[in-house]
Design an enzyme around this catalytic site. Sequence first.
Site, PDB file in Angstrom:
ATOM      1  N   ASP A 104     -34.558  -9.563   7.203  1.00  0.00           N
ATOM      2  CA  ASP A 104     -34.655 -10.394   6.000  1.00  0.00           C
ATOM      3  C   ASP A 104     -33.295 -10.651   5.361  1.00  0.00           C
ATOM      4  OD1 ASP A 104     -34.353  -7.742   5.216  1.00  0.00           O
ATOM      5  OD2 ASP A 104     -36.106  -7.688   3.912  1.00  0.00           O
ATOM      6  N   ASP A 107     -27.169  -6.739   3.424  1.00  0.00           N
ATOM      7  CA  ASP A 107     -26.556  -6.413   2.135  1.00  0.00           C
ATOM      8  C   ASP A 107     -25.327  -5.547   2.404  1.00  0.00           C
ATOM      9  OD1 ASP A 107     -26.287  -6.147  -0.625  1.00  0.00           O
ATOM     10  OD2 ASP A 107     -27.798  -4.592  -0.800  1.00  0.00           O
ATOM     11  N   PHE A 156     -30.268  -9.287  -6.972  1.00  0.00           N
ATOM     12  CA  PHE A 156     -31.411  -8.693  -6.297  1.00  0.00           C
ATOM     13  C   PHE A 156     -32.522  -9.730  -6.217  1.00  0.00           C
ATOM     14  CE2 PHE A 156     -35.129  -6.070  -5.590  1.00  0.00           C
ATOM     15  CZ  PHE A 156     -34.659  -5.266  -4.562  1.00  0.00           C
ATOM     16  N   VAL A 157     -32.929 -10.056  -4.994  1.00  0.00           N
ATOM     17  CA  VAL A 157     -33.909 -11.129  -4.800  1.00  0.00           C
ATOM     18  C   VAL A 157     -35.217 -10.591  -4.226  1.00  0.00           C
ATOM     19  CG1 VAL A 157     -32.195 -12.969  -4.532  1.00  0.00           C
ATOM     20  CG2 VAL A 157     -32.943 -11.677  -2.518  1.00  0.00           C
ATOM     21  N   ARG A 169     -43.639  -9.452  -2.207  1.00  0.00           N
ATOM     22  CA  ARG A 169     -43.381  -9.915  -0.834  1.00  0.00           C
ATOM     23  C   ARG A 169     -44.086 -11.233  -0.548  1.00  0.00           C
ATOM     24  NH1 ARG A 169     -40.900  -5.771   2.121  1.00  0.00           N
ATOM     25  NH2 ARG A 169     -41.585  -3.651   1.664  1.00  0.00           N
TER      26      ARG A 169
HETATM   27  P1  IMP Z   1     -28.388  -2.960   3.930  1.00  0.00           P
HETATM   28  O1  IMP Z   1     -28.548  -1.798   4.853  1.00  0.00           O
HETATM   29  O2  IMP Z   1     -27.698  -2.561   2.639  1.00  0.00           O
HETATM   30  O3  IMP Z   1     -27.762  -4.160   4.569  1.00  0.00           O
HETATM   31  O4  IMP Z   1     -29.806  -3.314   3.406  1.00  0.00           O
HETATM   32  C1  IMP Z   1     -30.653  -4.111   4.053  1.00  0.00           C
HETATM   33  C2  IMP Z   1     -32.044  -3.899   3.527  1.00  0.00           C
HETATM   34  O5  IMP Z   1     -32.068  -3.656   2.122  1.00  0.00           O
HETATM   35  C3  IMP Z   1     -32.822  -5.154   3.742  1.00  0.00           C
HETATM   36  O6  IMP Z   1     -33.509  -5.108   4.955  1.00  0.00           O
HETATM   37  C4  IMP Z   1     -33.763  -5.181   2.564  1.00  0.00           C
HETATM   38  O7  IMP Z   1     -34.956  -4.522   2.892  1.00  0.00           O
HETATM   39  C5  IMP Z   1     -33.070  -4.420   1.487  1.00  0.00           C
HETATM   40  N1  IMP Z   1     -32.434  -5.319   0.507  1.00  0.00           N
HETATM   41  C6  IMP Z   1     -31.116  -5.591   0.364  1.00  0.00           C
HETATM   42  N2  IMP Z   1     -30.896  -6.469  -0.641  1.00  0.00           N
HETATM   43  C7  IMP Z   1     -32.113  -6.775  -1.130  1.00  0.00           C
HETATM   44  C8  IMP Z   1     -32.562  -7.656  -2.187  1.00  0.00           C
HETATM   45  O8  IMP Z   1     -31.804  -8.363  -2.871  1.00  0.00           O
HETATM   46  N3  IMP Z   1     -33.905  -7.686  -2.393  1.00  0.00           N
HETATM   47  C9  IMP Z   1     -34.797  -6.955  -1.670  1.00  0.00           C
HETATM   48  N4  IMP Z   1     -34.415  -6.137  -0.679  1.00  0.00           N
HETATM   49  C10 IMP Z   1     -33.090  -6.034  -0.414  1.00  0.00           C
HETATM   50 MG    MG Z   2     -35.556  -4.680   5.104  1.00  0.00          MG
END
Ligand code: IMP
Ligand code: MG
Length: 187
Positions: A104, A107, A156-157, A169
Amino acid sequence: MERTVHDDIAYVLLEHERIQDRVRQLSDQISQDYADTDDLLLVGVLKGSVMLMVDMARSLQQDVALDFIAISSYGQATKTSGVVRLLKDLDTDIGGRHVLIVEDIVDSGLTLAYLRESFQRRNPASLRICALLNKPSRRQADVTIDYSGFDIPNEFVVGYGLDYAERYRNLPYIGVLRPEVYTQGND
Ligand code: IMP
Ligand code: MG
């Protein structure tokens, strides 16, 4: 009027139609790039990627296999804990297969960095990454996104698969949550 799920949204960042158009473009690109293989496996990262997986799979021009993994790095907070846990592994052996991870949002990048390493050890024929959303400003791990839908600001989305504490969701668009919804009790 009764309260609806939409009332918690401060504003819509990406309308449903815009998401659909972009998913179709990505699918066309993927169909072209994988035109020579009949063995493409889409791996969706549960649960955030479900909407994207479904829409993308339906737009692709070739037969694809679907598998899912589940991972956790968040708990109930809006910032990553930095610790990635595998909650459900693949059902299938990816050795020698063409694998496209469908996520999805990227981040910090920690989730995908972990997944890429974990999958690479299983010797797939190829391994690429597709993510609908990208928050480049928050990157901690270096990940190449082969198919990226939209770069978004550091907000945050929720919606179109993305949740806050397992909610929102099912929104058809991607929106920014009203701060008062998550400032209480988190971070
Ligand atoms: P990362 O490991 O920090 O890249 O995080 C990735 C995961 O964090 C994604 O698969 C999402 O499930 C969750 N995530 C990151 N940013 C957001 C957001 O803005 N809204 C909702 N879920 C998020
Ligand atoms: Mg995820």
